[in-house]
Every structure is written in structure tokens, then in C-alpha cells.
Design an enzyme around this catalytic site. Structure first.
Site, PDB file in Angstrom:
ATOM      1  N   HIS A 181     -17.300  75.359   5.464  1.00  0.00           N
ATOM      2  CA  HIS A 181     -16.146  74.919   4.685  1.00  0.00           C
ATOM      3  C   HIS A 181     -15.721  73.548   5.200  1.00  0.00           C
ATOM      4  O   HIS A 181     -15.518  73.378   6.405  1.00  0.00           O
ATOM      5  CB  HIS A 181     -14.966  75.881   4.879  1.00  0.00           C
ATOM      6  N   VAL A 213     -19.590  85.458   1.794  1.00  0.00           N
ATOM      7  CA  VAL A 213     -20.820  85.500   0.997  1.00  0.00           C
ATOM      8  C   VAL A 213     -21.974  85.521   1.994  1.00  0.00           C
ATOM      9  O   VAL A 213     -21.989  84.704   2.920  1.00  0.00           O
ATOM     10  CB  VAL A 213     -20.930  84.255   0.075  1.00  0.00           C
ATOM     11  N   HIS A 270     -22.893  79.099   5.008  1.00  0.00           N
ATOM     12  CA  HIS A 270     -22.089  78.035   4.402  1.00  0.00           C
ATOM     13  C   HIS A 270     -21.035  77.552   5.376  1.00  0.00           C
ATOM     14  O   HIS A 270     -20.599  78.299   6.247  1.00  0.00           O
ATOM     15  CB  HIS A 270     -21.435  78.488   3.098  1.00  0.00           C
ATOM     16  N   GLY A 316     -18.429  82.891   7.519  1.00  0.00           N
ATOM     17  CA  GLY A 316     -19.698  83.570   7.330  1.00  0.00           C
ATOM     18  C   GLY A 316     -19.643  85.006   6.863  1.00  0.00           C
ATOM     19  O   GLY A 316     -20.658  85.679   6.862  1.00  0.00           O
TER      20      GLY A 316
END
Length: 131
Positions: A95, A89, A93, A86
Site C-alpha cells: 500500500h 487479498v 501487495h 498481506g
């Protein structure tokens, strides 16, 4: 200003998309830890996983789960690891990293992949999803 991931979602920056619906997008990481390393993002830009609204958070893992069998099939990995860092970017998101050992979940192993490598992996993953 829109994040890198929002620009990918909007088609302003190319990405090797694996799966998409109206709320989420899965695409290959350009610096994979291992081949098949996929990022899963909500389409609505939001910085931090744990401040997402409950509905978006609740849908994120089930969407990611749809991609996992394809990653396992194509890469032959034992498991698909899930990481949330985190910080890279400012857009939530996760992974999805093919792994055979816990040591495979290491950002120090990441390397730049070529567009050709990502395209080939993307074709393989999408084909596995279609089966």
C-alpha cells in the site's frame, strides 16, 4: 482460482491503473485510506511478500518508487507511507498511502471511493508521471 488482483491484472475486473510494466502493476485502491492510496502488485500471483523469489522482491520497491513522486505532487502530502499487511487479498501487495501524520496510516479511515473519483485521481497521477 485466480485472486482478485490477478483478475485485475488480466483485465477481467476494471481498475484505475496508474503504472504498469511486464512484471508489476500499480492501481488505485477502491477503499482508499486517503485519496491517492495506490496498491502495487507483482503480476505473478504469489501470496506472501517474504516468500517471493529474490528477483521479484528486489524489483517491487523500485517499481513502487516510480509512482511516489506523482502521489506526492497530486495529493500535496508530506510523505507516502508504505504498508504491507498481506491478509486482505492472497496476492502480494504493498500500500502506498499519502500521509501527513502517522495517524493517516489507519485502515479504519478507509472509505469506498466512486469510479468517478478514482478516474479523476488516476488521470491526475498518470499526468504527473508523464511530466
Amino acid at each position: 482460482m485466480a485472486t482478485l488482483f490477478t483478475r485485475i491484472i488480466n483485465g477481467e475486473i476494471p481498475a484505475e491503473k496508474i503504472l504498469e510494466d511486464e512484471h508489476y502493476l500499480a492501481f488505485l485502491d477502491i477503499r482508499p485510506i486517503r485519496p491517492g492510496h495506490t496498491l502495487v502488485v507483482p503480476k505473478r500471483e504469489h501470496d506472501y511478500l517474504f516468500t517471493l523469489d529474490d528477483a521479484t522482491l528486489a524489483g517491487l520497491l523500485p517499481f513502487a518508487k516510480r509512482v511516489v513522486p506523482a502521489i506526492e505532487k497530486v495529493t500535496g502530502c508530506l510523505r507516502v507511507g508504505v504498508m504491507v499487511a498481506g491478509l486482505e487479498v492472497p496476492h502480494t501487495h504493498i500500500h502506498l498511502v499519502p500521509m501527513n501524520a502517522i495517524s493517516d496510516l489507519n485502515f479504519a479511515l478507509a472509505r469506498e471511493s466512486s469510479a468517478e473519483e478514482r478516474a479523476a485521481m488516476g488521470r491526475s497521477l498518470r499526468a504527473a508521471l508523464a511530466q
